[in-house]
Every structure is written in structure tokens, then in C-alpha cells.
Design a protein around this motif. Sequence first.
Motif, short mmCIF file in Angstrom:
data_model
loop_
_atom_site.label_atom_id
_atom_site.label_comp_id
_atom_site.label_asym_id
_atom_site.label_seq_id
_atom_site.Cartn_x
_atom_site.Cartn_y
_atom_site.Cartn_z
N GLN A 18 0.82 -1.21 0.00
CA GLN A 18 0.00 0.00 0.00
C GLN A 18 0.86 1.26 0.00
OE1 GLN A 18 -3.09 0.49 2.95
NE2 GLN A 18 -3.66 -1.68 2.85
N THR A 75 -7.34 6.32 -0.52
CA THR A 75 -8.03 7.44 -1.14
C THR A 75 -9.53 7.16 -1.20
OG1 THR A 75 -7.93 6.62 -3.42
CG2 THR A 75 -5.99 7.78 -2.58
N LYS A 85 -4.43 2.26 -2.73
CA LYS A 85 -3.45 2.32 -3.80
C LYS A 85 -2.18 1.58 -3.37
CE LYS A 85 -6.14 5.01 -6.20
NZ LYS A 85 -6.84 4.52 -7.41
#
Length: 406
Positions: free
Chosen positions: A39, A43, A48
Motif C-alpha cells: 500500500q 483514497t 493504492k
Amino acid sequence: MWKATAALLALPCSCALAQSSVTLYGIVDAGVNYVSNAQTARTANGLKGGSQWSVMDGATGGIQGSRWGIKGAEDLGGGYKAVFLLENGFFVNNGAAAQGGSLFGRQAWVGLATPYGRVTMGRQYDEVVDFFAPLLAAPQWGGYMVEHPSDLDNASNTRRANNAIKYTSPTLSGFKFGALYSFGGTAGSFGKNSIWSAGMGYAYGPVNLGAGYLKARNPNTSFFGNNPNSGAATTNNLGGLGSATTAQSNPIFAGFASAQSLQIIGVAGSWNVGKATVGVGYSNTQFQDLGSSSGPNPFHYTGTATFHNAELNGHYQFTSAFSGGLAFDYTTGGGTAQKSSAKYELASMGLDYALSVRTDVYSLFVYEHASGTDSLNQSAVATITGMTPSATRSQVAIRLGMRHKF
């Protein structure tokens, strides 16, 4: 005259030194790690992440955390000895202190060893670590990446007990047992922030058995929050949600910081046949009475979150210098605190080659898959111990490492 006096003065010192010993020792474990997905942010559109290469210390991605220590004993006569141990942990990749910056964060204790057992006081390992953990894959050959997700049952001694008094028995007909109590030190409340633990082991021929129990009151501060960089009860010392610029931490149980108590039960056994060893282990970890003032509770959980963990492991000594291990671990968690249970499947393989008695090189391969809903009320993500959590349900970690003992 002066020479004779000096010789006489030196005699008591020589005798004292002959009955005492102080040893400097240590381990340095470094390696290159690859992680398929780590990671980078949380968000509004989801987690992400991306692949990562890095040089890591053994404490986060190898077999053993780098350390140096001093241990000693003084013979008091009659089978009694004064004993002590001071052990510092550090990250060899950058030289930083481990265990939140503690000078002797791994262990720091002093005590008395007798024919009837040993009593020690200070910062120490609990009995789950002493009796349950040694029969699992991670402490034997796999290290932290092979450990149960986020070391949820503390089998890799990620967390210690401060202010603890501990008794360890001698071995009696193959049996050995121990008990620990950590004083909370809270005025007007004897039990707050306290920890107690008990364990027992048995060894006979090719068979080894072990069991450990731990109960920590207010675990957010007493167990997860006893390093110098830890926060008060208003801080989540179990992990974190992450942000737009930071990764999550320990999503498997980070949402349970408000637990009034933590309970861990572990039982394990191993059987040795020639060059092969086969082991099994089971642990039950419970974050009990969620919703207390012990820590933050952003998801307003109540009740108890329970994790069941089962492990099957094997090890084979191909030659005197070359060995290998395989392990499979299955974890399921949930309970009244979650709408659905999270599940984690972990497969591991390790190979080790000894260059000498004190130096070896090794490789580790670990795969983890997660499903269900985790403690952060999200689709569970893979969380290989020591690695940054994945942004997806799967994660692969590979390490090539070198370890030296002195």
C-alpha cells in the motif's frame, strides 16, 4: 612491599571473576526483499499500492531481528546464581533502534536462578512465546514473514511485557512450566494495564508439546503500547487506517483498540523422525469487551472479536549444512464485532545453507490470500507479517538474506 600488597589485593578479584561470567553476543540479519503489492495510500477511490524492492532487517522481513546483548551470571554457592540479561534490537539496514527506540527493548531483566527454578524481573517475553511459539515454523526456520498474519497471537514475540516478574521451573521428567505477571502500576486500580501469562512444555524422545496462555488488561496501552514511541489510550497502538499519503497498519486487528482485554491461547506439538520434523499448532486470540475506554473505536464495535489460527509445518535437514521448510497457515476471524469473518491463507517455503557455524544464507517465499471483511470494515487485504499491507486481497513476498551470529 608495594608489589606484595598489589598481589594480595588482586587475589579477591581473581576469585570473584572465576565465579562470574559476562558474555557479549548478537545477531545481524539483513537481506533484499521483494513484495508484489504494498500500500501507498488510502483514497476515496480505494487503496493504492504497487510492487516494492528494499533492503530490510531480519526483524521485519527475515529469520531473526538484528540485536546485541549482554548476559551474565554470578555463582552465589549452593546451586544459586544471580543472573541478568540486557538485549538491544536494531535495524541493520539503517542503524535505527527497534522496539520504538528502547535502549534494551528486546529484553531487560535481572533475577535469581536456583535448583527450584528461576525468578526474574523486568521487560520479558510472555509464556506464549516461551512454550507455544518454539514449535511453529516462524521461530524455527521461517522468521517474521512466515508468522501468522500481523503476528496476531504474538508467537514471534513482537510485543513484550514490561514491569514483569516471571518464574520458570526446572525440567522435571520432561515437563517444564512458567508463569508471568506484569504490574499495571495504576494507582487505585491493581488490575488496570496488567498482564498475566502461564505456559507448560513437555519433551520426550521425538515428541515435543507446548501450550501458552496470556491475558492482557487494556491491551492498547499495556501490551501494544509499552514502547517509548507509543501513545496514550486515545491513540491506536494496534495499527492505523492509513491516509492519502500513508499505508494502513495491521488491518487484521487495528480496529479493535477499544478492547477491555486481550486473551491468547496457543497449543502446539512436533514430532521428529530422522532428518524430518513435522509440527502442528492452534491459537485462539480474542479482543474482548470492545467499546471500552482502552482505545479509540471509530467503527463503534461492541462484543468480542475472535481469531482462530491453525498451522501445519515441516522441516527437513538434507545435509549438515542445507535444510528446508514448508508451512501452511489458516486464520479466520470475526465474532460479534464484525458483520462477516475475515479469512487469511498463508503458504510459506524456506531454504537455508550454513556457510559456517555462525553464518548462513537463506531464501524465503511467502504467499497470502485474504477474503471477507477485516477490522477496518473493508474488504480484507493480505497482510504478510513485517510487510506493508497489500492494496489487494493477495500478496507475495520473497527474501534473499544473510545472517551472522556472534
